[in-house]
Design a protein around this motif. Structure first.
Motif, PDB file in Angstrom:
ATOM      1  N   VAL A  51       0.881  -1.170   0.000  1.00 30.62           N
ATOM      2  CA  VAL A  51       0.000   0.000   0.000  1.00 30.62           C
ATOM      3  C   VAL A  51       0.917   1.217   0.000  1.00 30.62           C
ATOM      4  O   VAL A  51       1.586   1.505   0.996  1.00 30.62           O
ATOM      5  N   ASP A  52       0.960   1.917  -1.135  1.00 29.33           N
ATOM      6  CA  ASP A  52       1.882   3.033  -1.321  1.00 29.33           C
ATOM      7  C   ASP A  52       1.143   4.364  -1.249  1.00 29.33           C
ATOM      8  O   ASP A  52      -0.063   4.442  -1.545  1.00 29.33           O
ATOM      9  N   THR A  53       1.867   5.392  -0.878  1.00 31.12           N
ATOM     10  CA  THR A  53       1.360   6.751  -0.988  1.00 31.12           C
ATOM     11  C   THR A  53       1.814   7.314  -2.324  1.00 31.12           C
ATOM     12  O   THR A  53       3.016   7.362  -2.605  1.00 31.12           O
ATOM     13  N   VAL A  54       0.848   7.695  -3.149  1.00 38.93           N
ATOM     14  CA  VAL A  54       1.147   8.185  -4.502  1.00 38.93           C
ATOM     15  C   VAL A  54       0.426   9.507  -4.721  1.00 38.93           C
ATOM     16  O   VAL A  54      -0.469   9.890  -3.961  1.00 38.93           O
ATOM     17  N   ASP A  55       0.817  10.219  -5.767  1.00 34.59           N
ATOM     18  CA  ASP A  55       0.131  11.468  -6.101  1.00 34.59           C
ATOM     19  C   ASP A  55      -1.306  11.177  -6.538  1.00 34.59           C
ATOM     20  O   ASP A  55      -1.553  10.228  -7.303  1.00 34.59           O
ATOM     21  N   THR A  56      -2.233  11.963  -6.071  1.00 39.26           N
ATOM     22  CA  THR A  56      -3.612  11.841  -6.519  1.00 39.26           C
ATOM     23  C   THR A  56      -3.708  12.340  -7.957  1.00 39.26           C
ATOM     24  O   THR A  56      -3.271  13.455  -8.262  1.00 39.26           O
ATOM     25  N   PRO A  57      -4.238  11.543  -8.863  1.00 38.64           N
ATOM     26  CA  PRO A  57      -4.283  11.978 -10.267  1.00 38.64           C
ATOM     27  C   PRO A  57      -5.237  13.139 -10.466  1.00 38.64           C
ATOM     28  O   PRO A  57      -6.206  13.307  -9.724  1.00 38.64           O
ATOM     29  N   LYS A  58      -4.961  13.943 -11.469  1.00 34.31           N
ATOM     30  CA  LYS A  58      -5.827  15.068 -11.818  1.00 34.31           C
ATOM     31  C   LYS A  58      -6.520  14.749 -13.133  1.00 34.31           C
ATOM     32  O   LYS A  58      -5.880  14.320 -14.098  1.00 34.31           O
ATOM     33  N   GLY A  62     -12.212  15.535 -20.383  1.00 39.20           N
ATOM     34  CA  GLY A  62     -12.994  14.351 -20.707  1.00 39.20           C
ATOM     35  C   GLY A  62     -12.874  13.230 -19.708  1.00 39.20           C
ATOM     36  O   GLY A  62     -13.359  12.118 -19.968  1.00 39.20           O
ATOM     37  N   LEU A  63     -12.261  13.478 -18.532  1.00 37.72           N
ATOM     38  CA  LEU A  63     -12.156  12.459 -17.490  1.00 37.72           C
ATOM     39  C   LEU A  63     -12.722  12.984 -16.180  1.00 37.72           C
ATOM     40  O   LEU A  63     -12.842  14.197 -15.980  1.00 37.72           O
ATOM     41  N   VAL A  64     -13.065  12.054 -15.300  1.00 36.79           N
ATOM     42  CA  VAL A  64     -13.527  12.419 -13.964  1.00 36.79           C
ATOM     43  C   VAL A  64     -12.635  11.741 -12.928  1.00 36.79           C
ATOM     44  O   VAL A  64     -11.987  10.727 -13.208  1.00 36.79           O
ATOM     45  N   LEU A  65     -12.602  12.311 -11.739  1.00 39.35           N
ATOM     46  CA  LEU A  65     -11.905  11.714 -10.612  1.00 39.35           C
ATOM     47  C   LEU A  65     -12.957  11.222  -9.623  1.00 39.35           C
ATOM     48  O   LEU A  65     -13.805  11.997  -9.165  1.00 39.35           O
ATOM     49  N   VAL A  66     -12.888   9.934  -9.302  1.00 34.96           N
ATOM     50  CA  VAL A  66     -13.858   9.312  -8.403  1.00 34.96           C
ATOM     51  C   VAL A  66     -13.199   9.051  -7.052  1.00 34.96           C
ATOM     52  O   VAL A  66     -12.095   8.490  -6.980  1.00 34.96           O
ATOM     53  N   ARG A  67     -13.859   9.468  -5.993  1.00 31.75           N
ATOM     54  CA  ARG A  67     -13.450   9.075  -4.636  1.00 31.75           C
ATOM     55  C   ARG A  67     -14.021   7.686  -4.400  1.00 31.75           C
ATOM     56  O   ARG A  67     -15.224   7.521  -4.246  1.00 31.75           O
ATOM     57  N   VAL A  68     -13.165   6.686  -4.398  1.00 30.89           N
ATOM     58  CA  VAL A  68     -13.618   5.293  -4.436  1.00 30.89           C
ATOM     59  C   VAL A  68     -14.141   4.873  -3.064  1.00 30.89           C
ATOM     60  O   VAL A  68     -13.423   4.935  -2.058  1.00 30.89           O
ATOM     61  N   GLU A  69     -15.389   4.440  -3.043  1.00 32.57           N
ATOM     62  CA  GLU A  69     -16.010   3.962  -1.815  1.00 32.57           C
ATOM     63  C   GLU A  69     -15.941   2.444  -1.697  1.00 32.57           C
ATOM     64  O   GLU A  69     -15.849   1.903  -0.588  1.00 32.57           O
ATOM     65  N   GLY A 124      -7.411  -3.219  -9.943  1.00 30.38           N
ATOM     66  CA  GLY A 124      -8.835  -2.996  -9.684  1.00 30.38           C
ATOM     67  C   GLY A 124      -9.561  -2.532 -10.921  1.00 30.38           C
ATOM     68  O   GLY A 124      -9.403  -1.388 -11.346  1.00 30.38           O
ATOM     69  N   ASN A 125     -10.351  -3.421 -11.510  1.00 33.06           N
ATOM     70  CA  ASN A 125     -11.039  -3.087 -12.762  1.00 33.06           C
ATOM     71  C   ASN A 125     -12.209  -2.134 -12.570  1.00 33.06           C
ATOM     72  O   ASN A 125     -12.464  -1.286 -13.422  1.00 33.06           O
ATOM     73  N   GLU A 126     -12.947  -2.300 -11.477  1.00 31.83           N
ATOM     74  CA  GLU A 126     -14.210  -1.554 -11.343  1.00 31.83           C
ATOM     75  C   GLU A 126     -14.431  -1.149  -9.898  1.00 31.83           C
ATOM     76  O   GLU A 126     -13.737  -1.606  -8.989  1.00 31.83           O
ATOM     77  N   GLY A 127     -15.421  -0.296  -9.700  1.00 29.55           N
ATOM     78  CA  GLY A 127     -15.768   0.123  -8.357  1.00 29.55           C
ATOM     79  C   GLY A 127     -16.915   1.109  -8.387  1.00 29.55           C
ATOM     80  O   GLY A 127     -17.584   1.294  -9.414  1.00 29.55           O
ATOM     81  N   THR A 128     -17.112   1.745  -7.255  1.00 28.03           N
ATOM     82  CA  THR A 128     -18.147   2.771  -7.166  1.00 28.03           C
ATOM     83  C   THR A 128     -17.671   3.870  -6.227  1.00 28.03           C
ATOM     84  O   THR A 128     -16.835   3.637  -5.350  1.00 28.03           O
ATOM     85  N   GLY A 129     -18.169   5.079  -6.442  1.00 26.59           N
ATOM     86  CA  GLY A 129     -17.785   6.186  -5.599  1.00 26.59           C
ATOM     87  C   GLY A 129     -18.390   7.486  -6.087  1.00 26.59           C
ATOM     88  O   GLY A 129     -19.224   7.497  -7.008  1.00 26.59           O
ATOM     89  N   VAL A 130     -17.977   8.568  -5.485  1.00 25.61           N
ATOM     90  CA  VAL A 130     -18.515   9.888  -5.795  1.00 25.61           C
ATOM     91  C   VAL A 130     -17.536  10.630  -6.694  1.00 25.61           C
ATOM     92  O   VAL A 130     -16.325  10.661  -6.427  1.00 25.61           O
ATOM     93  N   VAL A 131     -18.043  11.233  -7.757  1.00 25.41           N
ATOM     94  CA  VAL A 131     -17.209  12.041  -8.647  1.00 25.41           C
ATOM     95  C   VAL A 131     -16.913  13.363  -7.949  1.00 25.41           C
ATOM     96  O   VAL A 131     -17.819  14.140  -7.649  1.00 25.41           O
TER      97      VAL A 131
END
Length: 404
Positions: A51-58, A62-69, A124-131
């Motif tokens: 489990v690494d600490t990495v930069d949060t992608p921006k 045409g893309l969204v960032l999802v907070r993965v739940e 991780g192929n899929e998931g759900t969360g808030v954009v």
């Protein structure tokens, strides 16, 4: 064609600019870094999970960032995550904040992993969360604040990028766990039925059939009046399916298995099978049973067998042994591989829209998934927990919750 969901599915949820701006203003600040589960194969023949600490992608345009739940642990994820390592010999190290697990990889497996050596990979192929953020485009911005099921390829982390066309806005009242498995299993099950129709078959066979995917397929086939022959490996799995109303259930542990399979195939007229097992003699048993079901008892002898095509598609690898074929099934047969991504890539936009809309409409009924364990990123690297989800046991389904 590009692998995308139909544009109208996203357009249906497109918001006016004023509302998009209001949603953007209410978004909490996205942290600069995040935790993410990583998988590395070393040149010394070792799997290294961390489990690494990495930069949060921006999100770019045409893309969204999802907070993965939530993100499911699927067999298709385990292939990348575990790299066929011997997890029975897994060893934990690292710290409480930065756990590490290592496990040996055999020399025979390493030869197939050359392209992975030294490359730390997200999983991780899929998931759900808030954009929570969106790149500039109406489709991306329309999803701000929405809870979505998504495909992103890196869902075992606190945040993940996704294309709006690969997001499914969840219906009101749907939870994160409801939407976590809204892609792989539902579209795989629907893809099996679509393949059956496209190739001119009228019935299906499915192995390892008591899985979450198998239960979905049963519900689809019952609703669509498709004969489905279920093959399982234990009596308790057979009971699961019978309790769900499955008509044809054959237990390979029973001494009457082959005769039961012939009888079920004769009644169901099923000539297409999807096999999750992959190794050993099961493919051969299915093809031989199909041939026996097709040829009447009083038919004249033919060394070429029937001219009815029998097809088995292997889509899993629960058994890593070679496939053994003991041929009593004539010459009209085929064995091949089947994967969801190529199926979707050759499916036209209208059909793909129809399939995705059915998933959205039946998310908590036909396509419901049930989880026995919810785990955090760190718990995913607990050796005993890892060994449990690596077994892929029927009745056990793990849900990863990166925010825990």
């Amino acid at each position: 064609m590009a692998l995308t969901f139909a544009d109208d599915l996203t357009a249906r949820h497109r918001l006016p600019k004023q509302e998009r701006d209001e949603r953007r203003a209410t978004m909490t600040e996205v942290p600069a870094t995040m935790r993410q589960l990583r998988s590395l194969v070393t040149a010394e023949g070792e799997l290294r999970l961390s489990v690494d600490t990495v930069d949060t992608p921006k999100p770019a345009a045409g893309l969204v960032l999802v907070r993965v739940e939530a993100a499911p642990v699927n067999p298709s994820d385990l292939g990348l995550l575990l790299a066929m390592a011997d997890v029975s010999k897994a060893v934990a190290s690292g710290s409480e904040d930065a756990p590490v697990v290592t496990a040996p990889i055999s020399a025979s497996v390493m030869s197939a992993l050359t392209a992975r050596i030294g490359k730390s990979m997200s999983v991780g192929n899929e998931g759900t969360g808030v954009v929570v953020a969106a790149g500039p485009s109406p489709d991306a911005e329309s999803l701000l604040g929405r809870t979505v099921g998504f495909v992103g390829g890196a869902s075992y982390g606190e945040y993940c990028l996704a294309s709006p066309q690969m997001c499914l806005p969840l219906p009101d009242g749907a939870s994160a766990s409801d939407g976590a498995s809204s892609f792989v299993n539902p579209l795989t099950a629907l893809g099996m039925v679509e393949t059956m129709r496209n190739e001119g078959h009228t019935g299906l066979v499915h192995t390892a059939a008591a899985s979450n995917l198998g239960q979905m397929l049963n519900r689809i086939c019952q609703a669509d009046d498709v004969p489905l022959v279920n093959i399982v490996r234990r009596p308790e799995q057979a009971q699961i399916l019978r309790d769900l109303g499955a008509r044809y259930v054959c237990d390979s542990s029973e001494p009457t298995f082959e005769a039961d399979l012939v009888a079920a195939l004769r009644d169901a007229k099923a000539t297409l099978a999807f096999d999750a097992v992959g190794g050993g003699q099961l493919v051969s048993q299915i093809l031989n049973a199909m041939e026996a079901a097709i040829v009447p008892d009083d038919a004249p002898y033919s060394r070429y067998g029937s001219d009815v095509h029998k097809q088995v598609y292997v889509y899993g690898a629960l058994d890593r042994r070679p496939i053994e074929l003991h041929r009593r099934f004539g010459f009209a047969w085929g064995v091949g591989g089947w994967l969801l991504t190529p199926f979707l890539a050759r499916t036209d936009a209208a059909d793909l829209a129809r399939l995705r809309q059915r998933v959205a409409d039946e998310l908590t009924t036909t396509f419901a998934s049930h989880y026995t364990d919810q785990i955090s990123l760190h718990q995913a690297l607990d050796v005993q927990t890892l060994q449990r989800y690596a077994r892929q046991a029927t009745g056990e389904k793990f849900l990863l919750e990166p925010q825990r």
